[in-house]
Scaffold this motif. Structure first.
Motif, PDB file in Angstrom:
ATOM      1  N   SER A   1       1.060  -1.329   0.042  1.00  0.00           N
ATOM      2  CA  SER A   1      -0.022   0.049   0.036  1.00  0.00           C
ATOM      3  C   SER A   1       0.716   1.255   0.132  1.00  0.00           C
ATOM      4  O   SER A   1       1.853   1.253   0.532  1.00  0.00           O
ATOM      5  CB  SER A   1      -0.912   0.189   1.394  1.00  0.00           C
ATOM      6  N   LEU A   2       0.292   2.312  -0.504  1.00  0.00           N
ATOM      7  CA  LEU A   2       0.977   3.596  -0.506  1.00  0.00           C
ATOM      8  C   LEU A   2      -0.246   4.672  -0.359  1.00  0.00           C
ATOM      9  O   LEU A   2      -1.292   4.618  -0.584  1.00  0.00           O
ATOM     10  CB  LEU A   2       1.732   3.886  -1.566  1.00  0.00           C
ATOM     11  N   ARG A   3       0.097   5.884   0.033  1.00  0.00           N
ATOM     12  CA  ARG A   3      -0.829   6.903   0.398  1.00  0.00           C
ATOM     13  C   ARG A   3      -0.204   8.049  -0.195  1.00  0.00           C
ATOM     14  O   ARG A   3       0.731   8.474   0.214  1.00  0.00           O
ATOM     15  CB  ARG A   3      -1.284   7.261   1.617  1.00  0.00           C
ATOM     16  N   LEU A   4      -0.718   8.539  -1.454  1.00  0.00           N
ATOM     17  CA  LEU A   4      -0.347   9.874  -2.075  1.00  0.00           C
ATOM     18  C   LEU A   4      -1.128  10.927  -1.414  1.00  0.00           C
ATOM     19  O   LEU A   4      -2.520  11.023  -1.033  1.00  0.00           O
ATOM     20  CB  LEU A   4      -0.577   9.657  -3.512  1.00  0.00           C
ATOM     21  N   SER A   5      -0.304  11.979  -1.700  1.00  0.00           N
ATOM     22  CA  SER A   5      -1.200  13.430  -0.904  1.00  0.00           C
ATOM     23  C   SER A   5      -0.943  14.510  -2.178  1.00  0.00           C
ATOM     24  O   SER A   5       0.388  14.595  -2.743  1.00  0.00           O
ATOM     25  CB  SER A   5      -0.527  13.972   0.262  1.00  0.00           C
ATOM     26  N   CYS A   6      -1.499  15.264  -2.024  1.00  0.00           N
ATOM     27  CA  CYS A   6      -1.423  16.654  -3.024  1.00  0.00           C
ATOM     28  C   CYS A   6      -2.063  17.958  -2.636  1.00  0.00           C
ATOM     29  O   CYS A   6      -3.375  17.987  -2.121  1.00  0.00           O
ATOM     30  CB  CYS A   6      -2.068  16.238  -4.545  1.00  0.00           C
ATOM     31  N   ALA A   7      -1.332  18.886  -2.321  1.00  0.00           N
ATOM     32  CA  ALA A   7      -1.667  20.103  -1.347  1.00  0.00           C
ATOM     33  C   ALA A   7      -1.637  21.240  -2.439  1.00  0.00           C
ATOM     34  O   ALA A   7      -0.612  21.352  -3.090  1.00  0.00           O
ATOM     35  CB  ALA A   7      -0.813  20.192  -0.339  1.00  0.00           C
ATOM     36  N   ALA A   8      -2.686  22.051  -2.640  1.00  0.00           N
ATOM     37  CA  ALA A   8      -2.600  23.029  -3.074  1.00  0.00           C
ATOM     38  C   ALA A   8      -2.405  24.413  -2.315  1.00  0.00           C
ATOM     39  O   ALA A   8      -2.872  24.379  -1.125  1.00  0.00           O
ATOM     40  CB  ALA A   8      -4.256  23.503  -3.706  1.00  0.00           C
ATOM     41  N   SER A   9      -1.558  25.188  -2.843  1.00  0.00           N
ATOM     42  CA  SER A   9      -0.989  26.608  -1.924  1.00  0.00           C
ATOM     43  C   SER A   9      -1.092  27.553  -2.743  1.00  0.00           C
ATOM     44  O   SER A   9      -1.203  27.493  -4.133  1.00  0.00           O
ATOM     45  CB  SER A   9       0.448  26.217  -1.527  1.00  0.00           C
ATOM     46  N   GLY A  10      -1.321  28.794  -2.117  1.00  0.00           N
ATOM     47  CA  GLY A  10      -1.448  29.988  -2.790  1.00  0.00           C
ATOM     48  C   GLY A  10      -2.901  30.590  -2.383  1.00  0.00           C
ATOM     49  O   GLY A  10      -3.309  30.277  -1.495  1.00  0.00           O
ATOM     50  N   ILE A  11      -3.013  31.830  -2.982  1.00  0.00           N
ATOM     51  CA  ILE A  11      -4.313  32.420  -2.707  1.00  0.00           C
ATOM     52  C   ILE A  11      -5.580  31.612  -3.487  1.00  0.00           C
ATOM     53  O   ILE A  11      -5.443  32.042  -4.558  1.00  0.00           O
ATOM     54  CB  ILE A  11      -4.264  33.907  -2.915  1.00  0.00           C
TER      55      ILE A  11
ATOM     56  N   THR B   1      -6.307  19.873   0.142  1.00  0.00           N
ATOM     57  CA  THR B   1      -5.626  18.544  -0.148  1.00  0.00           C
ATOM     58  C   THR B   1      -6.344  17.404  -0.574  1.00  0.00           C
ATOM     59  O   THR B   1      -7.511  17.134  -0.021  1.00  0.00           O
ATOM     60  CB  THR B   1      -4.771  18.220   1.249  1.00  0.00           C
ATOM     61  N   VAL B   2      -5.961  16.701  -1.559  1.00  0.00           N
ATOM     62  CA  VAL B   2      -6.524  15.498  -1.925  1.00  0.00           C
ATOM     63  C   VAL B   2      -5.549  14.324  -1.728  1.00  0.00           C
ATOM     64  O   VAL B   2      -4.174  14.640  -1.733  1.00  0.00           O
ATOM     65  CB  VAL B   2      -6.752  15.515  -3.583  1.00  0.00           C
ATOM     66  N   TYR B   3      -6.060  13.052  -1.473  1.00  0.00           N
ATOM     67  CA  TYR B   3      -5.590  11.946  -1.098  1.00  0.00           C
ATOM     68  C   TYR B   3      -5.744  10.721  -1.897  1.00  0.00           C
ATOM     69  O   TYR B   3      -6.853  10.719  -2.476  1.00  0.00           O
ATOM     70  CB  TYR B   3      -5.423  11.607   0.383  1.00  0.00           C
ATOM     71  N   LEU B   4      -4.849   9.815  -2.038  1.00  0.00           N
ATOM     72  CA  LEU B   4      -5.122   8.816  -2.971  1.00  0.00           C
ATOM     73  C   LEU B   4      -4.576   7.295  -2.068  1.00  0.00           C
ATOM     74  O   LEU B   4      -3.185   7.242  -2.132  1.00  0.00           O
ATOM     75  CB  LEU B   4      -4.759   8.597  -4.344  1.00  0.00           C
ATOM     76  N   GLN B   5      -5.364   6.867  -1.473  1.00  0.00           N
ATOM     77  CA  GLN B   5      -4.955   5.489  -0.777  1.00  0.00           C
ATOM     78  C   GLN B   5      -5.051   4.390  -2.052  1.00  0.00           C
ATOM     79  O   GLN B   5      -6.027   4.114  -2.312  1.00  0.00           O
ATOM     80  CB  GLN B   5      -6.012   5.384   0.541  1.00  0.00           C
ATOM     81  N   MET B   6      -3.882   3.791  -1.906  1.00  0.00           N
ATOM     82  CA  MET B   6      -3.749   2.843  -2.784  1.00  0.00           C
ATOM     83  C   MET B   6      -3.259   1.523  -2.155  1.00  0.00           C
ATOM     84  O   MET B   6      -2.286   1.317  -1.335  1.00  0.00           O
ATOM     85  CB  MET B   6      -2.399   3.103  -3.777  1.00  0.00           C
TER      86      MET B   6
END
Length: 120
Positions: free
Chosen positions: A16-26, A76-81
């Motif tokens: 298993s792996l867990r991916l994360s993606c965070a948006a930053s800025g205004i 933030t969006v995640y993907l649990q694989m």
């Protein structure tokens, strides 16, 4: 506005792996948030998608194994694989449709990609 993806790595089949993606800025708001995968020598394909209201879609190949989720407070969006297979190998990109003060309306942004390698 930037998207920063993380969480990739090398894992054995079945792991298993867990991916994360965070948006930053205004950021005013984020509409849909997606994960794409690009296998070596192949096109970039949609793996999982989630709307601001929580509607979710998956590629047939990952249904029952992957779970997409989002934390709107953290942008933030995640993907649990789970149950990873060698054919899940590829670079995973996050994508989001974002409203910000820098452009009229909304536009798509892409993260830099994170490599997932599944060994047999």
């Amino acid at each position: 506005v930037q998207l920063q993806a993380s969480g990739g790595g090398l894992v054995q089949a079945g792991g298993s792996l867990r991916l994360s993606c965070a948006a930053s800025g205004i950021i005013f708001s984020i509409n849909y948030m997606n994960w794409y995968r690009q296998a070596p020598g192949k096109a970039r394909d949609l793996v999982a998608a989630i709307t601001v209201g929580g509607s979710i879609n998956y590629a047939d190949s990952v249904k029952g194994r992957f779970t997409i989720s989002r934390d709107n407070a953290r942008n933030t969006v995640y993907l649990q694989m789970n149950g990873l297979r060698p054919d899940d190998t590829g670079v995973y990109f996050c994508n989001a449709n974002i409203r910000s003060p820098t452009v009229p309306g909304s536009r798509d942004y892409w993260g830099q990609g994170t490599l997932v390698t599944v060994s047999s």
